[in-house]
Motif scaffolding. Structure first.
Motif, PDB file in Angstrom:
ATOM      1  N   VAL A  33       0.837  -1.202   0.000  1.00  0.00           N
ATOM      2  CA  VAL A  33       0.000   0.000   0.000  1.00  0.00           C
ATOM      3  C   VAL A  33       0.873   1.254   0.000  1.00  0.00           C
ATOM      4  N   ARG A  34       1.889   1.282   0.850  1.00  0.00           N
ATOM      5  CA  ARG A  34       2.748   2.478   0.944  1.00  0.00           C
ATOM      6  C   ARG A  34       3.500   2.747  -0.359  1.00  0.00           C
ATOM      7  N   LYS A  35       3.940   1.693  -1.031  1.00  0.00           N
ATOM      8  CA  LYS A  35       4.781   1.862  -2.219  1.00  0.00           C
ATOM      9  C   LYS A  35       4.001   1.696  -3.515  1.00  0.00           C
ATOM     10  N   PHE A  36       2.674   1.790  -3.468  1.00  0.00           N
ATOM     11  CA  PHE A  36       1.870   1.557  -4.672  1.00  0.00           C
ATOM     12  C   PHE A  36       2.234   2.575  -5.760  1.00  0.00           C
ATOM     13  N   PRO A  37       2.488   2.101  -6.993  1.00  0.00           N
ATOM     14  CA  PRO A  37       3.040   2.985  -8.037  1.00  0.00           C
ATOM     15  C   PRO A  37       2.002   3.810  -8.805  1.00  0.00           C
ATOM     16  N   TRP A  38       1.282   4.669  -8.107  1.00  0.00           N
ATOM     17  CA  TRP A  38       0.357   5.560  -8.804  1.00  0.00           C
ATOM     18  C   TRP A  38       1.146   6.556  -9.668  1.00  0.00           C
ATOM     19  N   PRO A  39       0.644   6.912 -10.868  1.00  0.00           N
ATOM     20  CA  PRO A  39       1.326   7.934 -11.675  1.00  0.00           C
ATOM     21  C   PRO A  39       1.404   9.277 -10.950  1.00  0.00           C
ATOM     22  N   LYS A  40       0.338   9.579 -10.194  1.00  0.00           N
ATOM     23  CA  LYS A  40       0.313  10.782  -9.364  1.00  0.00           C
ATOM     24  C   LYS A  40      -0.362  10.412  -8.051  1.00  0.00           C
ATOM     25  N   SER A  41       0.108  11.006  -6.961  1.00  0.00           N
ATOM     26  CA  SER A  41      -0.504  10.719  -5.671  1.00  0.00           C
ATOM     27  C   SER A  41      -0.531  11.992  -4.839  1.00  0.00           C
ATOM     28  N   MET A  42      -1.168  11.907  -3.670  1.00  0.00           N
ATOM     29  CA  MET A  42      -1.324  13.087  -2.828  1.00  0.00           C
ATOM     30  C   MET A  42      -1.272  12.683  -1.362  1.00  0.00           C
ATOM     31  N   ARG A  43      -1.074  13.670  -0.511  1.00  0.00           N
ATOM     32  CA  ARG A  43      -1.173  13.495   0.932  1.00  0.00           C
ATOM     33  C   ARG A  43      -2.342  14.344   1.412  1.00  0.00           C
ATOM     34  N   TRP A  44      -2.883  14.027   2.573  1.00  0.00           N
ATOM     35  CA  TRP A  44      -4.080  14.739   3.022  1.00  0.00           C
ATOM     36  C   TRP A  44      -4.146  14.743   4.546  1.00  0.00           C
ATOM     37  N   GLY A  45      -4.975  15.638   5.065  1.00  0.00           N
ATOM     38  CA  GLY A  45      -5.250  15.655   6.493  1.00  0.00           C
ATOM     39  C   GLY A  45      -4.139  16.266   7.324  1.00  0.00           C
ATOM     40  N   ALA A  46      -4.368  16.301   8.635  1.00  0.00           N
ATOM     41  CA  ALA A  46      -3.425  16.928   9.560  1.00  0.00           C
ATOM     42  C   ALA A  46      -2.102  16.194   9.616  1.00  0.00           C
ATOM     43  N   ALA A  47      -2.129  14.882   9.324  1.00  0.00           N
ATOM     44  CA  ALA A  47      -0.903  14.089   9.426  1.00  0.00           C
ATOM     45  C   ALA A  47      -0.121  14.041   8.119  1.00  0.00           C
ATOM     46  N   SER A  48      -0.545  14.817   7.128  1.00  0.00           N
ATOM     47  CA  SER A  48       0.072  14.707   5.803  1.00  0.00           C
ATOM     48  C   SER A  48       1.530  15.129   5.783  1.00  0.00           C
ATOM     49  N   SER A  49       1.919  15.970   6.735  1.00  0.00           N
ATOM     50  CA  SER A  49       3.305  16.434   6.763  1.00  0.00           C
ATOM     51  C   SER A  49       4.179  15.633   7.732  1.00  0.00           C
ATOM     52  N   SER A  50       3.595  14.664   8.414  1.00  0.00           N
ATOM     53  CA  SER A  50       4.365  13.890   9.385  1.00  0.00           C
ATOM     54  C   SER A  50       5.209  12.836   8.688  1.00  0.00           C
ATOM     55  N   PRO A  51       6.327  12.436   9.298  1.00  0.00           N
ATOM     56  CA  PRO A  51       7.165  11.400   8.697  1.00  0.00           C
ATOM     57  C   PRO A  51       6.374  10.099   8.538  1.00  0.00           C
ATOM     58  N   GLY A  52       6.534   9.473   7.405  1.00  0.00           N
ATOM     59  CA  GLY A  52       5.831   8.211   7.164  1.00  0.00           C
ATOM     60  C   GLY A  52       4.377   8.371   6.776  1.00  0.00           C
ATOM     61  N   ALA A  53       3.925   9.605   6.498  1.00  0.00           N
ATOM     62  CA  ALA A  53       2.534   9.812   6.098  1.00  0.00           C
ATOM     63  C   ALA A  53       2.258   9.078   4.798  1.00  0.00           C
ATOM     64  N   LEU A  54       1.054   8.554   4.690  1.00  0.00           N
ATOM     65  CA  LEU A  54       0.683   7.770   3.524  1.00  0.00           C
ATOM     66  C   LEU A  54       0.432   8.674   2.324  1.00  0.00           C
ATOM     67  N   SER A  55       0.946   8.258   1.180  1.00  0.00           N
ATOM     68  CA  SER A  55       0.695   8.934  -0.088  1.00  0.00           C
ATOM     69  C   SER A  55      -0.141   7.991  -0.947  1.00  0.00           C
ATOM     70  N   TRP A  56      -1.258   8.513  -1.484  1.00  0.00           N
ATOM     71  CA  TRP A  56      -2.176   7.672  -2.244  1.00  0.00           C
ATOM     72  C   TRP A  56      -2.789   8.517  -3.348  1.00  0.00           C
ATOM     73  N   VAL A  57      -3.396   7.872  -4.326  1.00  0.00           N
ATOM     74  CA  VAL A  57      -3.925   8.614  -5.466  1.00  0.00           C
ATOM     75  C   VAL A  57      -4.967   9.644  -5.027  1.00  0.00           C
ATOM     76  N   ARG A  58      -5.815   9.280  -4.086  1.00  0.00           N
ATOM     77  CA  ARG A  58      -6.802  10.152  -3.459  1.00  0.00           C
ATOM     78  C   ARG A  58      -6.916   9.705  -2.006  1.00  0.00           C
ATOM     79  N   PRO A  59      -7.470  10.518  -1.112  1.00  0.00           N
ATOM     80  CA  PRO A  59      -7.554  10.093   0.286  1.00  0.00           C
ATOM     81  C   PRO A  59      -8.168   8.705   0.454  1.00  0.00           C
TER      82      PRO A  59
END
Length: 307
Positions: free
Chosen positions: A133-159
């Motif tokens: 899940v963490r390394k899923f190869p989306w062409p583009k992805s995003m971070r979201w929410g209050a934890a988006s800037s924290s280390p290890g935050a999940l990056s995904w195509v949409r929330p």
């Protein structure tokens, strides 16, 4: 034999990314299963605008125990060679190794017998899925929410909103695969159509998941959604005396825009037919994601479109 069901439920995934995401999820999971010695019987991936999913059946309940012999240096070899052998074999001392004679000579050499007990498949799967899940190869992805800037935050195509992960034999209630990723714990709850049936749904395995979601106005198989769109569009056009102008690329995209396809016909002022037909078709196709129709007798474009 046990079956694995994985569903990653999110906000709307762009239609153009869904076919590749299905194949990526299937390959990433099945490759890791095979690497772990869990050879499966079959796998099928699914995608809708709000989820990608995978069902894998025929997975062994447990890895096989492994026993292998690792040949080391000859007896009396330098200390560095002995130390390297012990480290690579995971031995504390030479007392844990056995001594064998070289069949081609008179020398003796050390042999380490390495035994690795197999693990339960559900534990192996629980280790691999968060990494996938963490390394899923989306062409583009995003971070979201209050934890988006924290280390290890999940990056995904949409929330990402929910994860389904169940594993178990078809004759028993499956277990939930225990893992957490991006603050989301895997469970057995998914959700129906955003507007027509948005409530939570508890699911067990592929058949149960597909049946319950269809009752909640979600068709998870993109090929089936495309078949519905094409069949109903052709029938609707025919009933009005027109012929659908088929478009495979648009059909694939339209199938990725809806979870519950309903085909309708719209119209525009006939005076616009003075515009070159290529322009009409291009703007209706590219801007509105709709199909054009033509007169079944003259083959000229009609002032109608299918959406």
């Amino acid at each position: 034999m046990p079956q694995l069901l994985v569903e990653l439920f999110s906000e709307e995934i762009p239609a153009r990314m869904q076919p590749r995401a299905m194949e990526d999820l299937k390959k990433l999971v099945t490759d890791r299963l095979v690497e772990a010695g869990l050879v499966y019987e079959g796998a099928k991936a699914f995608a809708t605008p709000r989820r990608i999913a995978l069902s894998v059946h025929g997975i062994p309940a447990r890895q096989k125990d492994i026993r292998e012999e690792k040949k080391g240096p000859r007896v009396g070899a330098p200390g560095a060679a002995i130390a390297g052998f012990l480290k690579s074999a995971g031995l504390a001392s030479l007392e844990q190794a056995k001594v064998e004679k070289d069949p081609k000579g008179k020398s003796e050499f050390y042999v380490a017998v390495i035994e690795k007990p197999g693990r339960d498949a559900i534990a192996v799967i629980a280790d691999m899925l968060p990494d996938i899940v963490r390394k899923f190869p989306w062409p583009k992805s995003m971070r979201w929410g209050a934890a988006s800037s924290s280390p290890g935050a999940l990056s995904w195509v949409r929330p990402l909103h929910a994860i389904v992960a169940t594993f178990g034999p078809e004759t028993e209630d499956p277990e939930i695969v225990p893992f957490v990723v991006g603050g989301l714990a895997a469970g057995n709850t998914t959700y129906g159509h955003r507007f027509l049936s948005p409530g939570p749904i508890e699911v067990r395995r592929q058949d149960d998941w597909m049946t319950k979601l269809e009752k909640a106005k979600v068709i998870v198989d993109p090929a089936r959604r495309r078949d519905i769109i094409l069949t109903e569009a052709k029938n609707l056009a025919f009933a009005q005396g027109y012929e659908l102008v088929e478009d495979e690329g648009l059909l694939i995209e339209a199938g990725g825009l809806v979870e519950w396809p309903v085909v309708l016909m719209g119209s525009f002022e006939e005076s616009f037919l003075s515009i070159p037909p290529e322009v009409i078709r291009a703007t209706i196709r590219n801007n509105q994601k709709c199909f054009v129709v033509r007169d079944s007798q003259s083959a000229k474009l009609a002032p109608r479109f299918v959406l």
